[in-house]
Design a protein around this motif. Structure first.
Motif, PDB file in Angstrom:
ATOM      1  N   ALA A 122       0.871  -1.173   0.000  1.00  0.00           N
ATOM      2  CA  ALA A 122       0.000   0.000   0.000  1.00  0.00           C
ATOM      3  C   ALA A 122       0.909   1.225   0.000  1.00  0.00           C
ATOM      4  CB  ALA A 122      -0.908   0.004   1.231  1.00  0.00           C
ATOM      5  N   HIS A 142       0.576   3.293  -5.489  1.00  0.00           N
ATOM      6  CA  HIS A 142      -0.720   3.954  -5.294  1.00  0.00           C
ATOM      7  C   HIS A 142      -0.434   5.451  -5.203  1.00  0.00           C
ATOM      8  CE1 HIS A 142      -1.445  -0.150  -3.380  1.00  0.00           C
ATOM      9  NE2 HIS A 142      -2.157  -0.131  -4.489  1.00  0.00           N
ATOM     10  N   PRO A 179      -5.524   1.194   0.078  1.00  0.00           N
ATOM     11  CA  PRO A 179      -5.599   0.244  -1.030  1.00  0.00           C
ATOM     12  C   PRO A 179      -4.615  -0.884  -0.734  1.00  0.00           C
ATOM     13  CG  PRO A 179      -4.203   2.090  -1.620  1.00  0.00           C
ATOM     14  CD  PRO A 179      -4.726   2.382  -0.248  1.00  0.00           C
ATOM     15  N   SER A 181      -2.781  -3.967  -2.785  1.00  0.00           N
ATOM     16  CA  SER A 181      -2.566  -4.739  -4.012  1.00  0.00           C
ATOM     17  C   SER A 181      -1.751  -5.981  -3.648  1.00  0.00           C
ATOM     18  CB  SER A 181      -1.807  -3.912  -5.051  1.00  0.00           C
ATOM     19  OG  SER A 181      -2.553  -2.764  -5.387  1.00  0.00           O
TER      20      SER A 181
END
Length: 253
Positions: A122, A142, A179, A181
């Protein structure tokens, strides 16, 4: 059947040209299971002690979760996602009890004994996977400039030199959930190399340069070289720098 490789690893950290060190990095070996390792890197932000508090929480959460992690039964993606979300929650609570606004990135990869590997991130701390000197995959930040790259408005090279390259679209400790990923590598092989690093490192290198350094040097030499070179390329205005390198050395070398 033998795996055909052994893990060699190194972490590196430097204050750069900043007054305070807010990055943190750790490589944990599983207490009960041989061949299981977790690498975690956090780049803290938010004032002198705020950023350090935030990266502290990431490290503490990682240690606690990895202590409980059972490679043979637990889902690694769930564990890594939990790491990000739990650290985010604790950082938010820290912010409530103090005057600061602690934020942090996180980049973590977990290698299981069977050679399967999982990662999560993140923010703009990155993870790279090389086979020899060839880049197989890296995380996508991000960040504002990565969004511009995704839309085709900037090239990778332009993004690196963009004046707003430090603007994040998500990290830990903000009002919104971070977020997360994730990525899965079914099987690592001899000759594979994994590296996690903060933007204080990757900002100064192309992916090809990093691959060349990692393939040529030992894990320890590579961490020292990349810190030294990033320091000189920063010309006195460099960020905190941190990285962790794990190499899968062929047996018999």
């Amino acid at each position: 059947m033998p795996k055909g490789y052994r893990l060699t690893a190194s972490t590196g950290i430097h204050k750069g040209d900043r007054d305070y060190q807010q990055d943190q990095v750790v490589l944990l070996r599983h207490a009960r299971v041989s061949g299981c390792v977790l690498a975690v890197l956090a780049d803290g932000m938010g004032g002198r002690s705020g950023g350090r508090k935030a990266s502290d929480q990431v490290m503490m959460t990682a240690r606690q979760l990895f202590e409980r992690y059972a490679p043979e039964t637990d889902d690694a993606v769930v564990a890594l996602t939990q790491l990000v979300q739990e650290a985010h929650t604790v950082i938010r609570l820290t912010a409530v009890s103090s005057e600061e606004e602690p934020h942090s990135t996180v980049a973590a990869f977990l290698i299981n004994p069977g050679g399967d590997c999982y990662w999560a991130h993140a923010g703009d701390s990155r993870i790279y996977h090389y086979r020899g000197n060839k880049l197989i995959k890296r995380t996508l930040d991000h960040s504002y400039v990565q969004a511009l790259v995704d839309r085709g408005e900037l090239t990778e090279e332009q993004a690196n030199a963009h004046p707003q390259s430090n603007i994040l679209l998500g990290c830990l400790g903000t009002e919104n959930d971070p977020p997360v990923s994730t990525h899965f590598i079914p099987q690592l092989h001899a000759g594979d190399i994994l590296m996690a690093c903060s933007d204080g490192i990757w900002h100064y290198f192309t992916s090809d340069e990093i691959g060349s350094v990692l393939a040529t040097l030992s894990a320890r030499e590579a961490t020292e070289f990349l810190i030294e070179k990033a320091r000189s390329r920063g010309h006195g205005s460099g960020d905190n720098l941190s990285l962790v390198v794990v190499k899968l050395e062929p047996l018999g070398t």
